[in-house]
Motif scaffolding. Structure first.
Motif, PDB file in Angstrom:
ATOM      1  N   GLY A 170     -51.292 -37.607 -94.974  1.00 41.09           N
ATOM      2  CA  GLY A 170     -51.838 -37.147 -96.246  1.00 41.09           C
ATOM      3  C   GLY A 170     -52.837 -36.019 -96.143  1.00 41.09           C
ATOM      4  O   GLY A 170     -53.204 -35.424 -97.160  1.00 41.09           O
ATOM      5  N   THR A 192     -53.280 -32.929 -98.890  1.00 39.18           N
ATOM      6  CA  THR A 192     -54.563 -32.876 -99.597  1.00 39.18           C
ATOM      7  C   THR A 192     -55.208 -31.503 -99.465  1.00 39.18           C
ATOM      8  O   THR A 192     -55.725 -30.948-100.448  1.00 39.18           O
ATOM      9  CB  THR A 192     -55.509 -33.964 -99.061  1.00 39.18           C
ATOM     10  OG1 THR A 192     -54.910 -35.247 -99.276  1.00 39.18           O
ATOM     11  CG2 THR A 192     -56.855 -33.909 -99.760  1.00 39.18           C
ATOM     12  N   PRO A 246     -56.790 -39.795 -97.589  1.00 40.95           N
ATOM     13  CA  PRO A 246     -57.184 -38.405 -97.840  1.00 40.95           C
ATOM     14  C   PRO A 246     -56.951 -37.965 -99.285  1.00 40.95           C
ATOM     15  O   PRO A 246     -57.766 -37.234 -99.864  1.00 40.95           O
ATOM     16  CB  PRO A 246     -56.307 -37.614 -96.862  1.00 40.95           C
ATOM     17  CG  PRO A 246     -56.073 -38.562 -95.731  1.00 40.95           C
ATOM     18  CD  PRO A 246     -55.946 -39.916 -96.381  1.00 40.95           C
ATOM     19  N   GLU A 247     -55.859 -38.430 -99.884  1.00 40.69           N
ATOM     20  CA  GLU A 247     -55.540 -38.023-101.253  1.00 40.69           C
ATOM     21  C   GLU A 247     -56.588 -38.470-102.269  1.00 40.69           C
ATOM     22  O   GLU A 247     -56.661 -37.918-103.377  1.00 40.69           O
ATOM     23  CB  GLU A 247     -54.168 -38.583-101.668  1.00 40.69           C
ATOM     24  CG  GLU A 247     -53.013 -38.086-100.830  1.00 40.69           C
ATOM     25  CD  GLU A 247     -52.681 -38.994 -99.659  1.00 40.69           C
ATOM     26  OE1 GLU A 247     -51.505 -39.026 -99.256  1.00 40.69           O
ATOM     27  OE2 GLU A 247     -53.602 -39.674 -99.152  1.00 40.69           O
ATOM     28  N   LEU A 278     -58.838 -36.002-104.164  1.00 43.66           N
ATOM     29  CA  LEU A 278     -58.357 -35.282-105.347  1.00 43.66           C
ATOM     30  C   LEU A 278     -58.770 -35.968-106.641  1.00 43.66           C
ATOM     31  O   LEU A 278     -58.711 -35.358-107.717  1.00 43.66           O
ATOM     32  CB  LEU A 278     -56.831 -35.157-105.293  1.00 43.66           C
ATOM     33  CG  LEU A 278     -56.268 -34.468-104.046  1.00 43.66           C
ATOM     34  CD1 LEU A 278     -54.747 -34.520-104.051  1.00 43.66           C
ATOM     35  CD2 LEU A 278     -56.759 -33.034-103.961  1.00 43.66           C
TER      36      LEU A 278
END
Length: 205
Positions: free
Chosen positions: A85, A89, A199-200, A203
């Motif tokens: 990810g 990202t 990681p996403e 956002l």
């Protein structure tokens, strides 16, 4: 997103280098100190600048130990991979116009030799390495160097990292801190403004 700038640590945050770093250090300890240390014994040194580690472990020849460690690290670098990810990202943040950077305990040479980071360097406006600040993390100096390079307002900067050193650096420099739980073993003991599972999740901030 309230942050104009997002800064990333590398090891344990963008790239999973735990096995590479610890096994190569284990080999160096065996070769130069003639003793066995388990990976668990060595984990507290993960993410600490290499020159500081060789001092802490009391190698008789610091420069030789650092060179041998780097040699072993490079021989095992194929074991290091980006966390799932991360690339997606970084691309999404780039498309949003978020200014990104890196603050790492790696040297400039170590950063530039990384085959994964080489593909992402265009995402980062500034990169701060071990030799770019008077004192390493947990001191604020590396983050202060980033702020100086970019002119960013610390109140609008988020530092994403996986260790207590990262958190202390961010706090001392006056920036927010997000814990990269995907790469942190001791997350429950680290105070953060945000706790990220993936990681996403960045956002969604």
């Amino acid at each position: 997103m309230n942050y104009t700038h997002i800064v990333f640590d590398v090891d344990g945050t963008l790239i999973d280098t735990e096995k590479t770093g610890l096994v190569s250090l284990q080999q160096t300890v065996r070769q130069e100190l003639g003793k066995e240390m388990t990976l668990e014994d060595l984990y507290p040194y993960f993410g600490v600048p290499s020159w500081e580690v060789v001092l802490m472990l009391e190698f008789p020849d610091l420069y030789k130990a650092a060179e041998i460690w780097e040699h072993h690290f490079q021989s095992l670098v194929h074991l290091a991979e980006p966390f799932d990810g991360v690339e997606k990202t970084l691309q999404a943040l780039h498309e949003k116009g978020t200014v990104m950077g890196v603050v790492t305990s790696r040297t400039r040479v170590e950063l530039e030799l990384d085959r994964h980071l080489a593909l992402w360097m265009h995402f980062f406006k500034a990169t701060v390495c071990a030799e770019d600040a008077p004192a390493p993390k947990p001191a604020p100096d590396p983050m202060l160097a980033f702020l100086s390079l970019t002119g960013a307002d610390p109140a609008k900067v988020l530092f994403v990292g996986d260790t207590l050193y990262d958190q202390q650096c961010a706090q001392a420099a006056g920036t927010a801190f997000a814990l990269a739980s995907w790469g942190s073993r001791n997350g429950k003991d680290i105070q953060a403004n945000h706790y990220l599972k993936h990681p996403e999740d960045i956002l969604e901030l």
